[in-house]
Structure formats: C-alpha cells, structure tokens
Motif scaffolding. Structure first.
Motif, PDB file in Angstrom:
ATOM      1  N   GLU A 116      -2.529   5.726 -26.380  1.00 31.61           N
ATOM      2  CA  GLU A 116      -3.590   4.728 -26.538  1.00 31.61           C
ATOM      3  C   GLU A 116      -3.182   3.412 -25.868  1.00 31.61           C
ATOM      4  OE1 GLU A 116      -4.346   4.375 -30.727  1.00 31.61           O
ATOM      5  OE2 GLU A 116      -5.129   6.423 -30.870  1.00 31.61           O
ATOM      6  N   THR A 117      -1.934   3.026 -26.041  1.00 29.32           N
ATOM      7  CA  THR A 117      -1.436   1.793 -25.420  1.00 29.32           C
ATOM      8  C   THR A 117      -1.411   1.932 -23.912  1.00 29.32           C
ATOM      9  OG1 THR A 117      -0.121   1.294 -27.392  1.00 29.32           O
ATOM     10  CG2 THR A 117       0.533   0.192 -25.352  1.00 29.32           C
ATOM     11  N   ILE A 118      -0.967   3.079 -23.417  1.00 26.59           N
ATOM     12  CA  ILE A 118      -0.935   3.331 -21.976  1.00 26.59           C
ATOM     13  C   ILE A 118      -2.344   3.221 -21.397  1.00 26.59           C
ATOM     14  CG2 ILE A 118      -0.546   5.139 -20.239  1.00 26.59           C
ATOM     15  CD1 ILE A 118       1.761   6.136 -22.160  1.00 26.59           C
ATOM     16  N   ALA A 119      -3.311   3.835 -22.057  1.00 28.99           N
ATOM     17  CA  ALA A 119      -4.695   3.835 -21.569  1.00 28.99           C
ATOM     18  C   ALA A 119      -5.285   2.427 -21.523  1.00 28.99           C
ATOM     19  CB  ALA A 119      -5.560   4.739 -22.438  1.00 28.99           C
ATOM     20  N   ALA A 120      -4.788   1.542 -22.372  1.00 32.52           N
ATOM     21  CA  ALA A 120      -5.339   0.188 -22.455  1.00 32.52           C
ATOM     22  C   ALA A 120      -4.717  -0.782 -21.449  1.00 32.52           C
ATOM     23  CB  ALA A 120      -5.134  -0.355 -23.876  1.00 32.52           C
ATOM     24  N   HIS A 121      -3.769  -0.316 -20.657  1.00 31.31           N
ATOM     25  CA  HIS A 121      -3.076  -1.204 -19.714  1.00 31.31           C
ATOM     26  C   HIS A 121      -3.118  -0.631 -18.300  1.00 31.31           C
ATOM     27  CE1 HIS A 121      -1.351  -2.542 -23.547  1.00 31.31           C
ATOM     28  NE2 HIS A 121      -1.066  -3.663 -22.927  1.00 31.31           N
ATOM     29  N   SER A 122      -3.122  -1.518 -17.327  1.00 26.35           N
ATOM     30  CA  SER A 122      -3.003  -1.073 -15.932  1.00 26.35           C
ATOM     31  C   SER A 122      -1.551  -0.700 -15.679  1.00 26.35           C
ATOM     32  CB  SER A 122      -3.441  -2.173 -14.968  1.00 26.35           C
ATOM     33  OG  SER A 122      -2.402  -3.118 -14.779  1.00 26.35           O
ATOM     34  N   LEU A 123      -1.316   0.094 -14.654  1.00 27.24           N
ATOM     35  CA  LEU A 123       0.053   0.477 -14.316  1.00 27.24           C
ATOM     36  C   LEU A 123       0.886  -0.730 -13.908  1.00 27.24           C
ATOM     37  CD1 LEU A 123      -0.508   3.803 -12.353  1.00 27.24           C
ATOM     38  CD2 LEU A 123       0.253   3.533 -14.726  1.00 27.24           C
ATOM     39  N   ASP A 124       0.243  -1.797 -13.470  1.00 23.32           N
ATOM     40  CA  ASP A 124       0.943  -3.022 -13.075  1.00 23.32           C
ATOM     41  C   ASP A 124       1.175  -3.986 -14.234  1.00 23.32           C
ATOM     42  OD1 ASP A 124       1.123  -2.278 -10.348  1.00 23.32           O
ATOM     43  OD2 ASP A 124      -0.953  -2.937 -10.038  1.00 23.32           O
ATOM     44  N   ALA A 125       0.633  -3.673 -15.412  1.00 25.87           N
ATOM     45  CA  ALA A 125       0.810  -4.558 -16.574  1.00 25.87           C
ATOM     46  C   ALA A 125       2.295  -4.711 -16.878  1.00 25.87           C
ATOM     47  CB  ALA A 125       0.085  -3.983 -17.784  1.00 25.87           C
ATOM     48  N   LEU A 126       2.684  -5.929 -17.236  1.00 22.18           N
ATOM     49  CA  LEU A 126       4.085  -6.212 -17.553  1.00 22.18           C
ATOM     50  C   LEU A 126       4.299  -6.277 -19.054  1.00 22.18           C
ATOM     51  CD1 LEU A 126       4.895  -8.958 -14.898  1.00 22.18           C
ATOM     52  CD2 LEU A 126       5.373  -6.501 -14.786  1.00 22.18           C
ATOM     53  N   GLU A 127       5.504  -5.985 -19.443  1.00 23.59           N
ATOM     54  CA  GLU A 127       5.885  -6.057 -20.854  1.00 23.59           C
ATOM     55  C   GLU A 127       5.565  -7.432 -21.424  1.00 23.59           C
ATOM     56  OE1 GLU A 127       9.888  -3.648 -21.617  1.00 23.59           O
ATOM     57  OE2 GLU A 127      10.082  -5.100 -19.993  1.00 23.59           O
ATOM     58  N   GLN A 128       5.181  -7.425 -22.689  1.00 27.24           N
ATOM     59  CA  GLN A 128       4.886  -8.666 -23.399  1.00 27.24           C
ATOM     60  C   GLN A 128       5.925  -8.955 -24.483  1.00 27.24           C
ATOM     61  OE1 GLN A 128       2.204 -10.612 -22.361  1.00 27.24           O
ATOM     62  NE2 GLN A 128       2.325  -9.070 -20.757  1.00 27.24           N
ATOM     63  N   GLY A 129       6.843  -8.032 -24.713  1.00 26.65           N
ATOM     64  CA  GLY A 129       7.809  -8.129 -25.797  1.00 26.65           C
ATOM     65  C   GLY A 129       9.036  -8.945 -25.444  1.00 26.65           C
ATOM     66  N   PRO A 130      10.150  -8.639 -26.102  1.00 30.33           N
ATOM     67  CA  PRO A 130      11.356  -9.463 -25.995  1.00 30.33           C
ATOM     68  C   PRO A 130      11.915  -9.613 -24.585  1.00 30.33           C
ATOM     69  CG  PRO A 130      11.743  -7.491 -27.337  1.00 30.33           C
ATOM     70  CD  PRO A 130      10.313  -7.518 -27.005  1.00 30.33           C
ATOM     71  N   TYR A 131      11.793  -8.582 -23.742  1.00 33.84           N
ATOM     72  CA  TYR A 131      12.347  -8.687 -22.392  1.00 33.84           C
ATOM     73  C   TYR A 131      11.521  -9.620 -21.523  1.00 33.84           C
ATOM     74  CZ  TYR A 131      15.286  -4.890 -23.912  1.00 33.84           C
ATOM     75  OH  TYR A 131      16.178  -4.153 -24.616  1.00 33.84           O
ATOM     76  N   ALA A 132      10.239  -9.729 -21.793  1.00 33.73           N
ATOM     77  CA  ALA A 132       9.390 -10.643 -21.032  1.00 33.73           C
ATOM     78  C   ALA A 132       9.871 -12.081 -21.216  1.00 33.73           C
ATOM     79  CB  ALA A 132       7.934 -10.502 -21.474  1.00 33.73           C
ATOM     80  N   ALA A 133      10.283 -12.399 -22.423  1.00 21.67           N
ATOM     81  CA  ALA A 133      10.766 -13.752 -22.706  1.00 21.67           C
ATOM     82  C   ALA A 133      12.044 -14.060 -21.933  1.00 21.67           C
ATOM     83  CB  ALA A 133      11.002 -13.923 -24.204  1.00 21.67           C
ATOM     84  N   LYS A 134      12.794 -13.032 -21.569  1.00 22.23           N
ATOM     85  CA  LYS A 134      14.036 -13.212 -20.807  1.00 22.23           C
ATOM     86  C   LYS A 134      13.796 -13.164 -19.303  1.00 22.23           C
ATOM     87  CE  LYS A 134      16.799 -10.876 -24.318  1.00 22.23           C
ATOM     88  NZ  LYS A 134      17.679  -9.730 -24.564  1.00 22.23           N
ATOM     89  N   GLY A 135      12.531 -12.992 -18.901  1.00 22.17           N
ATOM     90  CA  GLY A 135      12.212 -12.908 -17.489  1.00 22.17           C
ATOM     91  C   GLY A 135      12.562 -11.565 -16.864  1.00 22.17           C
ATOM     92  N   GLU A 136      12.683 -10.523 -17.678  1.00 25.20           N
ATOM     93  CA  GLU A 136      13.077  -9.202 -17.191  1.00 25.20           C
ATOM     94  C   GLU A 136      12.012  -8.154 -17.508  1.00 25.20           C
ATOM     95  OE1 GLU A 136      16.783  -8.394 -19.129  1.00 25.20           O
ATOM     96  OE2 GLU A 136      17.750 -10.149 -18.281  1.00 25.20           O
ATOM     97  N   ALA A 137      10.765  -8.538 -17.466  1.00 27.14           N
ATOM     98  CA  ALA A 137       9.678  -7.635 -17.852  1.00 27.14           C
ATOM     99  C   ALA A 137       9.496  -6.513 -16.836  1.00 27.14           C
ATOM    100  CB  ALA A 137       8.383  -8.421 -17.996  1.00 27.14           C
ATOM    101  N   ALA A 138       9.332  -5.307 -17.363  1.00 22.52           N
ATOM    102  CA  ALA A 138       9.058  -4.127 -16.537  1.00 22.52           C
ATOM    103  C   ALA A 138       7.562  -3.850 -16.549  1.00 22.52           C
ATOM    104  CB  ALA A 138       9.810  -2.921 -17.094  1.00 22.52           C
ATOM    105  N   SER A 139       7.099  -3.177 -15.506  1.00 17.07           N
ATOM    106  CA  SER A 139       5.693  -2.777 -15.456  1.00 17.07           C
ATOM    107  C   SER A 139       5.507  -1.490 -16.258  1.00 17.07           C
ATOM    108  CB  SER A 139       5.267  -2.531 -14.011  1.00 17.07           C
ATOM    109  OG  SER A 139       5.914  -1.377 -13.491  1.00 17.07           O
TER     110      SER A 139
END
Length: 179
Positions: A116-139
């Motif tokens: 469900e989460t995968i379907a709600a995001h584009s393949l280019d969407a970046l992480e919003q969790g803890p790694y995003a805050a460190k500038g290391e977000a994955a798509s």
C-alpha cells in the motif's frame, strides 16, 4: 510442483520491481510450509543461534516495516518495534516463544501494508524518516532493489535451513511430489 509466477517479461519498471519482490516474499511462506514449532525454532548454527526459520521470518517482517513505514513513509516509531536504544541489534529475531503461524501472518500483513505504501509513492520518492534528516535519503526505487536483495538473501538461508531440517529444497512445496 508449485508453479513459480515470475513478473511478466515486458512489465514496466514498477511492475518488475514489485513483481520480483512479491515473488521473493512468496518463497518465505513456501519455505515454512508444514513446519512444526520445534523445527521452526531449531538452531543449526552455533555461531548464529538467532538464524532459525522463525527468526528469519521475524527479521524479514521488521525489515519491511523499517524500510517502508519508518524510513519511506516517515511514520513515527511509537515503540512497537523490537529495537530499543542500546538494545540487541537483532532483537527482532528473539522469537523462541512465538508460533511460526503467527510470524508468517504478521509478515504477510506487513508485506500488504508495504505494498500500500509502495503504491502511494512514485519510484523517485525519497525517504521521509530518520535517514532523510541526515541527508542520506534513498528513493523508493533504491528501497525496492534493496528489499529484493534482502529478501532473496534470506530466502536462501531459509532454503538451506529447510534442507537441513527435512531435505526439502527448491521451489517444491513439502506437501507436493517433485516432478
């Protein structure tokens, strides 16, 4: 013999990625089919006592949660995870008292929630969790590739452990005759 359903040869990128992940996920239940509780929790590797059929299923469930809910969707960790500050890094694998059927049901439910989460995001969407805050977000694309690798690697472990338990190998379900 169980027929393995691979993604279509001509599916688009999302169809290929989710198809291959779903295929690997399906092997988890297949490898555990027909296991009794004792075998599901049997420890074969003295140097890796948490690597049991049950421990691997639990590990895969929490990896799904971590990557798709905590990291990608940025859902706040409300303490339901097995990981704690200063706790054992593999705490999710401490499941000696949890029935294999429950672990498989929890894994299936988490995979459905991940889808469900995968379907709600584009393949280019970046992480919003803890790694995003460190500038290391994955798509999401990266996460899907990683989860295919992670799940396939552990399906290999499940395959080896199952062979040690009762000789069941490959894609044949233990309740079916090999062709």
């Amino acid at each position: 013999m169980t027929e393995v359903q691979r993604p279509p040869l001509t599916a688009d990128e999302r169809g290929q990625l989710t198809g291959w992940l779903d295929l690997q996920r399906s092997f988890v239940r297949m490898k555990c089919q027909g296991l009794g509780e004792e075998d599901a929790h049997r420890k074969f590797l003295p140097t890796s006592p948490l690597m049991t059929m049950a421990g691997l299923v639990a590990h895969l469930r929490w990896n799904e949660y971590s990557w798709f809910q905590l990291n990608l969707a940025g859902v706040a960790n409300t303490g339901q995870t097995p990981w704690t500050e200063g706790g054992h890094p593999d705490a999710e694998m401490f499941v000696d008292d949890v029935p294999i059927a429950q672990l498989l049901d929890e894994y299936d439910a988490e995979c459905a929630r991940s889808n469900e989460t995968i379907a709600a995001h584009s393949l280019d969407a970046l992480e919003q969790g803890p790694y995003a805050a460190k500038g290391e977000a994955a798509s999401l694309r990266y996460i899907l590739c990683h989860m295919i690798e992670e799940t396939a690697r552990h399906v290999g472990h499940l395959d080896i452990i199952r062979e040690l338990l009762d000789g069941t190998t490959g894609y044949t379900s233990p309740n079916e005759d090999a062709a």
